[in-house]
Design a protein around this motif. Structure first.
Motif, PDB file in Angstrom:
ATOM      1  N   ALA A   1       0.834  -1.199   0.000  1.00  8.23           N
ATOM      2  CA  ALA A   1       0.000   0.000   0.000  1.00  8.23           C
ATOM      3  C   ALA A   1       0.867   1.247   0.000  1.00  8.23           C
ATOM      4  N   ALA A   2       0.254   2.363  -0.399  1.00 12.42           N
ATOM      5  CA  ALA A   2       0.922   3.651  -0.267  1.00 12.42           C
ATOM      6  C   ALA A   2       0.889   4.052   1.206  1.00 12.42           C
ATOM      7  N   ASP A   3       1.916   4.748   1.644  1.00 17.38           N
ATOM      8  CA  ASP A   3       1.883   5.318   2.986  1.00 17.38           C
ATOM      9  C   ASP A   3       1.078   6.617   2.940  1.00 17.38           C
ATOM     10  N   LYS A   4       0.584   7.031   4.084  1.00 20.26           N
ATOM     11  CA  LYS A   4      -0.304   8.191   4.129  1.00 20.26           C
ATOM     12  C   LYS A   4       0.343   9.462   3.589  1.00 20.26           C
ATOM     13  N   ASP A   5       1.649   9.570   3.727  1.00 14.25           N
ATOM     14  CA  ASP A   5       2.334  10.792   3.279  1.00 14.25           C
ATOM     15  C   ASP A   5       2.837  10.699   1.844  1.00 14.25           C
ATOM     16  N   ASP A   6       2.627   9.568   1.178  1.00  8.83           N
ATOM     17  CA  ASP A   6       3.084   9.424  -0.201  1.00  8.83           C
ATOM     18  C   ASP A   6       2.212  10.260  -1.142  1.00  8.83           C
ATOM     19  N   PRO A   7       2.801  10.917  -2.137  1.00  2.00           N
ATOM     20  CA  PRO A   7       2.000  11.651  -3.131  1.00  2.00           C
ATOM     21  C   PRO A   7       1.182  10.670  -3.965  1.00  2.00           C
ATOM     22  N   ILE A   8      -0.133  10.816  -3.953  1.00  5.92           N
ATOM     23  CA  ILE A   8      -0.977   9.791  -4.570  1.00  5.92           C
ATOM     24  C   ILE A   8      -0.926   9.801  -6.090  1.00  5.92           C
ATOM     25  N   TRP A   9      -0.459  10.898  -6.697  1.00  9.82           N
ATOM     26  CA  TRP A   9      -0.412  10.953  -8.159  1.00  9.82           C
ATOM     27  C   TRP A   9       0.980  10.656  -8.699  1.00  9.82           C
ATOM     28  N   SER A  10       1.838  10.129  -7.864  1.00  7.42           N
ATOM     29  CA  SER A  10       3.198   9.797  -8.275  1.00  7.42           C
ATOM     30  C   SER A  10       3.278   8.359  -8.783  1.00  7.42           C
ATOM     31  N   ARG A  11       3.926   8.163  -9.913  1.00 10.93           N
ATOM     32  CA  ARG A  11       4.107   6.824 -10.481  1.00 10.93           C
ATOM     33  C   ARG A  11       4.873   5.927  -9.508  1.00 10.93           C
ATOM     34  N   LYS A  12       5.813   6.509  -8.784  1.00 14.61           N
ATOM     35  CA  LYS A  12       6.577   5.752  -7.799  1.00 14.61           C
ATOM     36  C   LYS A  12       5.664   5.173  -6.727  1.00 14.61           C
ATOM     37  N   THR A  13       4.674   5.961  -6.313  1.00 15.07           N
ATOM     38  CA  THR A  13       3.701   5.494  -5.319  1.00 15.07           C
ATOM     39  C   THR A  13       2.854   4.364  -5.886  1.00 15.07           C
ATOM     40  N   TRP A  14       2.441   4.489  -7.138  1.00 16.84           N
ATOM     41  CA  TRP A  14       1.624   3.455  -7.770  1.00 16.84           C
ATOM     42  C   TRP A  14       2.378   2.124  -7.822  1.00 16.84           C
ATOM     43  N   ILE A  15       3.644   2.196  -8.180  1.00  9.88           N
ATOM     44  CA  ILE A  15       4.454   0.971  -8.263  1.00  9.88           C
ATOM     45  C   ILE A  15       4.616   0.348  -6.872  1.00  9.88           C
ATOM     46  N   LYS A  16       4.807   1.189  -5.876  1.00  9.59           N
ATOM     47  CA  LYS A  16       4.969   0.722  -4.494  1.00  9.59           C
ATOM     48  C   LYS A  16       3.755  -0.064  -4.017  1.00  9.59           C
ATOM     49  N   ALA A  17       2.569   0.397  -4.391  1.00 14.00           N
ATOM     50  CA  ALA A  17       1.327  -0.218  -3.911  1.00 14.00           C
ATOM     51  C   ALA A  17       0.863  -1.388  -4.765  1.00 14.00           C
ATOM     52  N   ASN A  18       1.530  -1.630  -5.893  1.00 19.98           N
ATOM     53  CA  ASN A  18       1.103  -2.687  -6.822  1.00 19.98           C
ATOM     54  C   ASN A  18       2.259  -3.607  -7.173  1.00 19.98           C
ATOM     55  N   PRO A  19       2.456  -4.684  -6.411  1.00 21.33           N
ATOM     56  CA  PRO A  19       3.593  -5.578  -6.657  1.00 21.33           C
ATOM     57  C   PRO A  19       3.524  -6.291  -8.008  1.00 21.33           C
ATOM     58  N   GLY A  20       2.347  -6.301  -8.627  1.00 22.58           N
ATOM     59  CA  GLY A  20       2.207  -6.917  -9.944  1.00 22.58           C
ATOM     60  C   GLY A  20       2.371  -5.925 -11.082  1.00 22.58           C
ATOM     61  N   TRP A  21       2.987  -4.781 -10.787  1.00 22.81           N
ATOM     62  CA  TRP A  21       3.143  -3.708 -11.775  1.00 22.81           C
ATOM     63  C   TRP A  21       3.848  -4.217 -13.028  1.00 22.81           C
ATOM     64  N   GLY A  22       3.202  -4.014 -14.174  1.00 23.56           N
ATOM     65  CA  GLY A  22       3.782  -4.441 -15.434  1.00 23.56           C
ATOM     66  C   GLY A  22       3.574  -5.907 -15.749  1.00 23.56           C
ATOM     67  N   VAL A  23       2.959  -6.654 -14.824  1.00 22.39           N
ATOM     68  CA  VAL A  23       2.691  -8.083 -15.033  1.00 22.39           C
ATOM     69  C   VAL A  23       1.176  -8.325 -15.011  1.00 22.39           C
ATOM     70  N   THR A  24       0.590  -8.235 -13.825  1.00 22.08           N
ATOM     71  CA  THR A  24      -0.865  -8.369 -13.708  1.00 22.08           C
ATOM     72  C   THR A  24      -1.546  -7.005 -13.627  1.00 22.08           C
ATOM     73  N   VAL A  25      -0.770  -5.969 -13.367  1.00 20.93           N
ATOM     74  CA  VAL A  25      -1.286  -4.595 -13.331  1.00 20.93           C
ATOM     75  C   VAL A  25      -0.674  -3.833 -14.493  1.00 20.93           C
ATOM     76  N   GLN A  26      -1.518  -3.340 -15.386  1.00 19.25           N
ATOM     77  CA  GLN A  26      -1.036  -2.658 -16.578  1.00 19.25           C
ATOM     78  C   GLN A  26      -0.843  -1.161 -16.311  1.00 19.25           C
ATOM     79  N   PRO A  27       0.379  -0.657 -16.441  1.00 24.26           N
ATOM     80  CA  PRO A  27       0.668   0.757 -16.153  1.00 24.26           C
ATOM     81  C   PRO A  27      -0.227   1.733 -16.918  1.00 24.26           C
ATOM     82  N   ASP A  28      -0.490   1.472 -18.192  1.00 24.81           N
ATOM     83  CA  ASP A  28      -1.306   2.395 -18.989  1.00 24.81           C
ATOM     84  C   ASP A  28      -2.713   2.537 -18.414  1.00 24.81           C
ATOM     85  N   ALA A  29      -3.248   1.434 -17.898  1.00 25.45           N
ATOM     86  CA  ALA A  29      -4.595   1.468 -17.326  1.00 25.45           C
ATOM     87  C   ALA A  29      -4.617   2.318 -16.056  1.00 25.45           C
ATOM     88  N   ILE A  30      -3.566   2.219 -15.245  1.00 27.19           N
ATOM     89  CA  ILE A  30      -3.492   3.010 -14.017  1.00 27.19           C
ATOM     90  C   ILE A  30      -3.364   4.497 -14.348  1.00 27.19           C
TER      91      ILE A  30
END
Length: 211
Positions: A134-163
């Motif tokens: 998950a993202a931590d409460k202080d993480d910027p929610i619109w940051s790609r780095k935050t999205w990757i942190k919260a999604n361990p399947g990034w680029g495999v089961t989670v498609q970056p373009d969709a996010i």
């Protein structure tokens, strides 16, 4: 187990395909003709999808139970029934899976909070294993780095373009922002909808005002 039987069958159908496509599993397990259970004749055991009708679950002898999307369960009835049913086994296991939701008082949030206590060593429980992405409460929610942190399947089961597309819409809609936070950042919220975009609300701050 899930809120509805159709939802429970999502995980069960994946297991069914594993049996059908794996020779080693096909030799050990069968699928009944009505496709309601995967069974093993030798141990007289079965793997079945069940719904949240807890009254129909009493008397189960469970070796392994899976609560899918436990954050959507309105109460702890199914979880409690399965947990109690494990008492007849020497090495039982109860697996709970979920993304965050707006249901901050349900059993899903309770399990999440307990997991945090175990991970932070506030509670010592050698029989409990938990992992949270998950993202931590202080993480910027619109940051790609935050999205990757919260999604361990990034680029495999989670498609970056969709996010990226979902985030674009969420930035302009209070309701979609809440959904984005729960479903893609795994952040528990107080409600499933919001009246204001919190970023826009915060931008209205006037620090010179004094009540």
């Amino acid at each position: 187990a899930a809120v509805t039987r159709d939802q429970a069958k999502i995980l069960w159908d994946s297991a069914k395909q594993m049996v059908r496509r794996t020779p080693e599993l096909r030799g050990r397990f069968g699928i009944d003709t009505t496709e309601k259970s995967i069974f093993q004749a030798q141990s007289a055991s079965k793997f079945i999808p069940i719904s949240s009708d807890a009254k129909a679950l009493d008397g189960l002898n469970v070796h392994c139970g899976v609560c899918d999307e436990i954050g959507s369960h309105k109460n702890a009835s199914v979880y409690d029934v399965l947990l109690t049913a494990l008492g007849k086994r020497a090495q039982p296991m109860l697996i709970s899976i979920s993304t965050a939701t707006g249901n901050s008082t349900g059993i899903g949030r309770q399990v999440h909070d307990y997991t945090e206590k175990v991970l932070s060593k506030v509670v010592e429980d050698q029989r409990f294993f938990g992992v949270i992405y998950a993202a931590d409460k202080d993480d910027p929610i619109w940051s790609r780095k935050t999205w990757i942190k919260a999604n361990p399947g990034w680029g495999v089961t989670v498609q970056p373009d969709a996010i990226v597309q979902t985030a674009t819409q969420a930035r302009a809609s209070p309701a979609q922002e809440i959904i984005f936070k729960t479903r893609h950042l795994n952040l528990w919220t107080a409600a499933d909808s919001s009246l204001f975009l919190m970023g826009a609300w915060s931008a209205c701050v006037r620090p010179d005002l004094n009540l």
